[in-house]
Motif scaffolding. Structure first.
Motif, PDB file in Angstrom:
ATOM      1  N   LEU A  21       0.840  -1.195   0.000  1.00 26.26           N
ATOM      2  CA  LEU A  21       0.000   0.000   0.000  1.00 26.26           C
ATOM      3  C   LEU A  21       0.877   1.249   0.000  1.00 26.26           C
ATOM      4  N   VAL A  22       0.753   2.028  -1.050  1.00 31.62           N
ATOM      5  CA  VAL A  22       1.536   3.261  -1.168  1.00 31.62           C
ATOM      6  C   VAL A  22       0.907   4.321  -0.279  1.00 31.62           C
ATOM      7  N   PRO A  23       1.671   4.941   0.611  1.00 27.66           N
ATOM      8  CA  PRO A  23       1.061   5.905   1.536  1.00 27.66           C
ATOM      9  C   PRO A  23       0.592   7.175   0.845  1.00 27.66           C
ATOM     10  N   VAL A  24      -0.494   7.723   1.362  1.00 27.77           N
ATOM     11  CA  VAL A  24      -0.924   9.070   1.008  1.00 27.77           C
ATOM     12  C   VAL A  24      -0.401   9.964   2.124  1.00 27.77           C
ATOM     13  N   ARG A  25       0.608  10.742   1.837  1.00 27.58           N
ATOM     14  CA  ARG A  25       1.318  11.497   2.876  1.00 27.58           C
ATOM     15  C   ARG A  25       0.559  12.784   3.179  1.00 27.58           C
ATOM     16  N   ILE A  26      -0.474  12.654   3.990  1.00 31.20           N
ATOM     17  CA  ILE A  26      -1.355  13.793   4.235  1.00 31.20           C
ATOM     18  C   ILE A  26      -0.665  14.891   5.035  1.00 31.20           C
ATOM     19  N   GLU A  27       0.549  14.623   5.549  1.00 34.17           N
ATOM     20  CA  GLU A  27       1.295  15.670   6.262  1.00 34.17           C
ATOM     21  C   GLU A  27       1.954  16.643   5.289  1.00 34.17           C
ATOM     22  N   THR A  28       1.841  16.377   3.964  1.00 37.36           N
ATOM     23  CA  THR A  28       2.424  17.240   2.944  1.00 37.36           C
ATOM     24  C   THR A  28       1.310  17.870   2.109  1.00 37.36           C
ATOM     25  N   PRO A  29       1.571  19.014   1.460  1.00 36.79           N
ATOM     26  CA  PRO A  29       0.552  19.627   0.591  1.00 36.79           C
ATOM     27  C   PRO A  29       0.095  18.689  -0.524  1.00 36.79           C
ATOM     28  N   ALA A  30       1.039  17.980  -1.146  1.00 38.19           N
ATOM     29  CA  ALA A  30       0.677  17.069  -2.236  1.00 38.19           C
ATOM     30  C   ALA A  30      -0.203  15.937  -1.721  1.00 38.19           C
ATOM     31  N   GLY A  31       0.116  15.427  -0.539  1.00 42.69           N
ATOM     32  CA  GLY A  31      -0.684  14.356   0.040  1.00 42.69           C
ATOM     33  C   GLY A  31      -2.091  14.824   0.380  1.00 42.69           C
ATOM     34  N   LYS A  32      -2.202  16.036   0.861  1.00 45.40           N
ATOM     35  CA  LYS A  32      -3.528  16.588   1.168  1.00 45.40           C
ATOM     36  C   LYS A  32      -4.366  16.695  -0.101  1.00 45.40           C
ATOM     37  N   GLN A  33      -3.765  17.160  -1.195  1.00 41.42           N
ATOM     38  CA  GLN A  33      -4.493  17.267  -2.451  1.00 41.42           C
ATOM     39  C   GLN A  33      -4.933  15.892  -2.946  1.00 41.42           C
ATOM     40  N   GLU A  34      -4.041  14.905  -2.842  1.00 41.31           N
ATOM     41  CA  GLU A  34      -4.371  13.548  -3.270  1.00 41.31           C
ATOM     42  C   GLU A  34      -5.529  12.990  -2.444  1.00 41.31           C
ATOM     43  N   TYR A  35      -5.468  13.211  -1.144  1.00 41.39           N
ATOM     44  CA  TYR A  35      -6.517  12.683  -0.263  1.00 41.39           C
ATOM     45  C   TYR A  35      -7.862  13.348  -0.563  1.00 41.39           C
TER      46      TYR A  35
END
Length: 308
Positions: A254-268
């Protein structure tokens, strides 16, 4: 009353079993081996429907299964066509359908489910939570107290910093109740067990997964195909939920969605929006099913109070 011939209902029952075995068989194989999967076992462990019950197909209320002697002892069903009539019709035995007593006994559940679904659908999706509920569940816990027995991607201190540096707005009681004592005051909302209608919103991942719960709790009054459709969406949502969690599930692919980063927030947020859009028609189908059941109940008991 809609009639299904033996060929028709057998085909649907077999198709349903084949479909759900995609999820059920691997789960049962893991259980036999004594293995646990922190992502894929959730829908079987957290929710109360057993794999066997999930595989068991139901047509829903108001549908009669013709030539179904092997189902004669199924709980909640009764013959609705006498043997003489069935023989005359050439169907080989009595037709079976879910009894009116089952419907009438479930009316409080049907009404409560409809109210919650309608209230949820009436709100715009909120897409800014970023899955921080899972992070709040491990806030300031010692390493040996972390749920799932999997390592944290950022370690304990890094995870705590993410929780403490973000606005947390969890609207779902069944997530909020697992927050640690230190994280609970950080939530901007205080959802409770009895005020779900005031908080549930369609962008919430747990509200999307709970469509499966609402569907199977209405079994056998709703078609099993609807239950399986809700499960399929819940399965995908669960994977996003865990990919965006603080746990390191790379070993599970499972590839993490790094919600601690701006890119991860956008992906989430993009994935959350997609799930909200896909959940809307399922929620509408459940509401329509509840409306049909309430209309049936009114026809059975004219003195019953009007549906909400």
């Amino acid at each position: 009353m809609e009639d299904l011939t033996r060929d028709d209902w057998l085909a649907r029952a077999e198709a349903h079993a084949r479909r759900v075995d995609t999820w059920v068989v691997p789960h049962l194989e893991r259980r036999r081996r004594g293995e646990k999967h922190p992502v894929h076992d959730f829908l079987f462990g957290y929710y109360s429907q057993s794999p066997a019950a999930f595989r068991r197909w139901h047509p829903g209320f108001g549908v009669r299964l013709l030539d179904a002697p092997e189902l004669a002892d199924r709980k909640g069903y009764a013959a609705t066509v006498g043997p003489d009539e069935a023989d005359a019709a050439g169907v080989g035995g009595p037709g079976l359908s879910v009894t009116p007593e089952v419907l009438l006994s479930r009316l409080p559940l049907v009404e409560a489910t409809r109210r919650l679904l309608v209230a949820t659908a009436g709100r715009p999706p909120t897409l800014g939570c970023f899955g921080l509920h899972e992070w709040a569940m491990v806030h300031r816990l010692p390493a040996d107290g972390v749920r799932h027995d999997w390592p944290l991607r950022l370690g304990g201190e890094g995870t705590d910093r993410v929780v403490e540096s973000h606005r947390i707005g969890c609207s779902h009681f069944d997530a909020f109740r697992f927050f640690t004592d230190t994280a609970r005051p950080l939530n901007t909302l205080s959802p409770g067990r009895d005020d779900r209608e005031a908080h549930e919103q369609p962008g919430c991942l747990h509200a999307g997964m709970d469509l499966y719960k609402h569907a199977f709790r209405l079994t056998p009054l709703v078609p099993s195909e609807l239950v399986a459709d809700c499960f399929a969406l819940a399965w995908e949502i669960r994977e996003l939920d865990m990919r965006a969690s603080p746990y390191d599930f790379a070993g599970l692919g499972l590839v993490p969605v790094r919600i601690e980063t701006p890119a991860g927030k956008q992906e989430y947020a993009a994935a959350q929006r997609d799930f909200a859009e896909r959940g809307a028609p399922l929620r509408a189908r459940l509401v329509a099913a509840c409306d049909d059941l309430l209309a049936h109940a009114d026809a059975l008991t004219p003195a019953r109070r009007p549906a909400p």
